[in-house]
Design a protein around this motif. Structure first.
Motif, PDB file in Angstrom:
ATOM      1  N   MET A 147       0.837  -1.175   0.000  1.00 43.90           N
ATOM      2  CA  MET A 147       0.000   0.000   0.000  1.00 43.90           C
ATOM      3  C   MET A 147       0.884   1.242   0.000  1.00 43.90           C
ATOM      4  N   LYS A 148       0.424   2.284  -0.670  1.00 45.50           N
ATOM      5  CA  LYS A 148       1.143   3.561  -0.669  1.00 45.50           C
ATOM      6  C   LYS A 148       0.333   4.587   0.109  1.00 45.50           C
ATOM      7  N   ILE A 149       1.003   5.198   1.090  1.00 44.92           N
ATOM      8  CA  ILE A 149       0.385   6.211   1.923  1.00 44.92           C
ATOM      9  C   ILE A 149       1.129   7.521   1.712  1.00 44.92           C
ATOM     10  N   ALA A 150       0.417   8.558   1.281  1.00 47.36           N
ATOM     11  CA  ALA A 150       1.024   9.882   1.089  1.00 47.36           C
ATOM     12  C   ALA A 150       0.650  10.756   2.278  1.00 47.36           C
ATOM     13  N   VAL A 151       1.637  11.480   2.797  1.00 45.24           N
ATOM     14  CA  VAL A 151       1.397  12.423   3.888  1.00 45.24           C
ATOM     15  C   VAL A 151       1.768  13.818   3.395  1.00 45.24           C
ATOM     16  N   ALA A 152       0.801  14.750   3.454  1.00 48.52           N
ATOM     17  CA  ALA A 152       1.087  16.144   3.090  1.00 48.52           C
ATOM     18  C   ALA A 152       2.136  16.639   4.072  1.00 48.52           C
ATOM     19  N   THR A 153       3.286  17.101   3.564  1.00 45.28           N
ATOM     20  CA  THR A 153       4.456  17.354   4.404  1.00 45.28           C
ATOM     21  C   THR A 153       4.956  18.787   4.304  1.00 45.28           C
ATOM     22  N   GLU A 154       5.331  19.302   5.464  1.00 44.55           N
ATOM     23  CA  GLU A 154       5.978  20.618   5.583  1.00 44.55           C
ATOM     24  C   GLU A 154       7.090  20.455   6.612  1.00 44.55           C
ATOM     25  N   ARG A 155       8.350  20.469   6.166  1.00 42.53           N
ATOM     26  CA  ARG A 155       9.519  20.316   7.040  1.00 42.53           C
ATOM     27  C   ARG A 155       9.442  19.073   7.944  1.00 42.53           C
ATOM     28  N   GLY A 156       9.086  17.947   7.351  1.00 46.67           N
ATOM     29  CA  GLY A 156       9.056  16.684   8.082  1.00 46.67           C
ATOM     30  C   GLY A 156       7.829  16.472   8.952  1.00 46.67           C
ATOM     31  N   MET A 157       6.944  17.448   8.968  1.00 46.40           N
ATOM     32  CA  MET A 157       5.733  17.364   9.790  1.00 46.40           C
ATOM     33  C   MET A 157       4.505  17.313   8.878  1.00 46.40           C
ATOM     34  N   VAL A 158       3.385  16.818   9.430  1.00 47.88           N
ATOM     35  CA  VAL A 158       2.135  16.821   8.685  1.00 47.88           C
ATOM     36  C   VAL A 158       1.721  18.277   8.461  1.00 47.88           C
ATOM     37  N   CYS A 159       1.480  18.630   7.218  1.00 48.17           N
ATOM     38  CA  CYS A 159       1.080  20.000   6.881  1.00 48.17           C
ATOM     39  C   CYS A 159      -0.375  20.224   7.292  1.00 48.17           C
TER      40      CYS A 159
ATOM     41  N   HIS B  90      -2.568  22.135   6.027  1.00 49.21           N
ATOM     42  CA  HIS B  90      -3.491  22.215   4.895  1.00 49.21           C
ATOM     43  C   HIS B  90      -2.894  21.526   3.681  1.00 49.21           C
ATOM     44  N   PHE B  91      -3.575  20.498   3.224  1.00 42.60           N
ATOM     45  CA  PHE B  91      -3.169  19.668   2.100  1.00 42.60           C
ATOM     46  C   PHE B  91      -2.673  20.465   0.897  1.00 42.60           C
ATOM     47  N   GLY B  92      -3.432  21.453   0.457  1.00 44.83           N
ATOM     48  CA  GLY B  92      -3.115  22.170  -0.773  1.00 44.83           C
ATOM     49  C   GLY B  92      -1.919  23.095  -0.685  1.00 44.83           C
ATOM     50  N   HIS B  93      -1.433  23.365   0.527  1.00 48.02           N
ATOM     51  CA  HIS B  93      -0.331  24.317   0.682  1.00 48.02           C
ATOM     52  C   HIS B  93       0.960  23.668   1.179  1.00 48.02           C
ATOM     53  N   CYS B  94       1.048  22.346   1.101  1.00 47.78           N
ATOM     54  CA  CYS B  94       2.243  21.653   1.586  1.00 47.78           C
ATOM     55  C   CYS B  94       3.403  21.825   0.612  1.00 47.78           C
ATOM     56  N   GLU B  95       4.637  21.613   1.133  1.00 48.68           N
ATOM     57  CA  GLU B  95       5.801  21.696   0.243  1.00 48.68           C
ATOM     58  C   GLU B  95       5.931  20.437  -0.598  1.00 48.68           C
ATOM     59  N   GLY B  96       5.312  19.359  -0.148  1.00 45.74           N
ATOM     60  CA  GLY B  96       5.360  18.115  -0.900  1.00 45.74           C
ATOM     61  C   GLY B  96       4.695  16.990  -0.138  1.00 45.74           C
ATOM     62  N   PHE B  97       4.945  15.769  -0.601  1.00 46.73           N
ATOM     63  CA  PHE B  97       4.316  14.594  -0.020  1.00 46.73           C
ATOM     64  C   PHE B  97       5.380  13.552   0.292  1.00 46.73           C
ATOM     65  N   THR B  98       5.339  13.042   1.517  1.00 45.24           N
ATOM     66  CA  THR B  98       6.175  11.904   1.850  1.00 45.24           C
ATOM     67  C   THR B  98       5.325  10.682   1.541  1.00 45.24           C
ATOM     68  N   ILE B  99       5.824   9.830   0.653  1.00 46.76           N
ATOM     69  CA  ILE B  99       5.077   8.647   0.245  1.00 46.76           C
ATOM     70  C   ILE B  99       5.733   7.426   0.854  1.00 46.76           C
ATOM     71  N   TYR B 100       4.963   6.734   1.673  1.00 50.17           N
ATOM     72  CA  TYR B 100       5.430   5.538   2.370  1.00 50.17           C
ATOM     73  C   TYR B 100       4.867   4.303   1.690  1.00 50.17           C
ATOM     74  N   GLU B 101       5.743   3.335   1.452  1.00 49.16           N
ATOM     75  CA  GLU B 101       5.314   2.036   0.944  1.00 49.16           C
ATOM     76  C   GLU B 101       5.210   1.122   2.156  1.00 49.16           C
ATOM     77  N   THR B 102       4.046   0.519   2.336  1.00 48.44           N
ATOM     78  CA  THR B 102       3.844  -0.346   3.498  1.00 48.44           C
ATOM     79  C   THR B 102       3.407  -1.733   3.063  1.00 48.44           C
ATOM     80  N   GLU B 103       3.669  -2.674   3.950  1.00 47.38           N
ATOM     81  CA  GLU B 103       3.211  -4.046   3.762  1.00 47.38           C
ATOM     82  C   GLU B 103       2.676  -4.500   5.117  1.00 47.38           C
ATOM     83  N   GLY B 104       1.374  -4.690   5.202  1.00 48.03           N
ATOM     84  CA  GLY B 104       0.775  -4.998   6.501  1.00 48.03           C
ATOM     85  C   GLY B 104       1.013  -3.838   7.449  1.00 48.03           C
ATOM     86  N   LYS B 105       1.630  -4.118   8.603  1.00 45.96           N
ATOM     87  CA  LYS B 105       1.905  -3.070   9.590  1.00 45.96           C
ATOM     88  C   LYS B 105       3.340  -2.553   9.511  1.00 45.96           C
TER      89      LYS B 105
END
Length: 119
Positions: free
Chosen positions: A1-13, A15-30
């Motif tokens: 599974m791919k989980i994207a987190v709206a990111t601003e300086r390593g923290m959850v942003c 507001h989604f639309g104003h983030c500097e980017g997305f940290t995308i995590y690839e997960t398998e189970g837990k």
């Protein structure tokens, strides 16, 4: 599974639309298998949900998000989790452990500007 987190300086942003980017995590189970950072290609109405869908994202996590973006994510079958805060790594671990629940926080930029990071 791919989980994207709206990111601003390593923290959850906040507001989604104003983030500097997305940290995308690839997960398998837990387990988190890998992560990468993708710069935001810019905020245009309706664009970012399509961009993340093209990245193969299954879940998007953000502090808050507009109703239009949520609607597009729903249409694409992407789970939306809002109301998150803290480090992106902690948040994604909470999610895969089943400990993170969406608050359903919907931002309306003009009415709730203070709640969405002041934008």
């Amino acid at each position: 599974m791919k989980i994207a987190v709206a990111t601003e300086r390593g923290m959850v942003c906040p507001h989604f639309g104003h983030c500097e980017g997305f940290t995308i995590y690839e997960t398998e189970g837990k387990d988190v298998k890998s992560s990468s950072f993708v710069e935001s290609p810019g905020h245009r109405p309706g664009f970012l949900p399509v961009f993340l869908h093209e990245q193969g994202v299954n879940v998007i996590i953000a502090g808050g998000m507009g109703a239009g973006a949520i609607e597009i994510f729903d249409e694409k079958g992407i789970e939306v989790v809002t109301g998150a805060s803290g480090s992106t790594k902690d948040i994604v671990n909470q999610y895969v452990q089943g400990e993170l629940k969406s608050s359903g926080s919907i931002c309306n930029e003009h009415q709730h500007a203070g709640e969405c990071g002041g934008h």
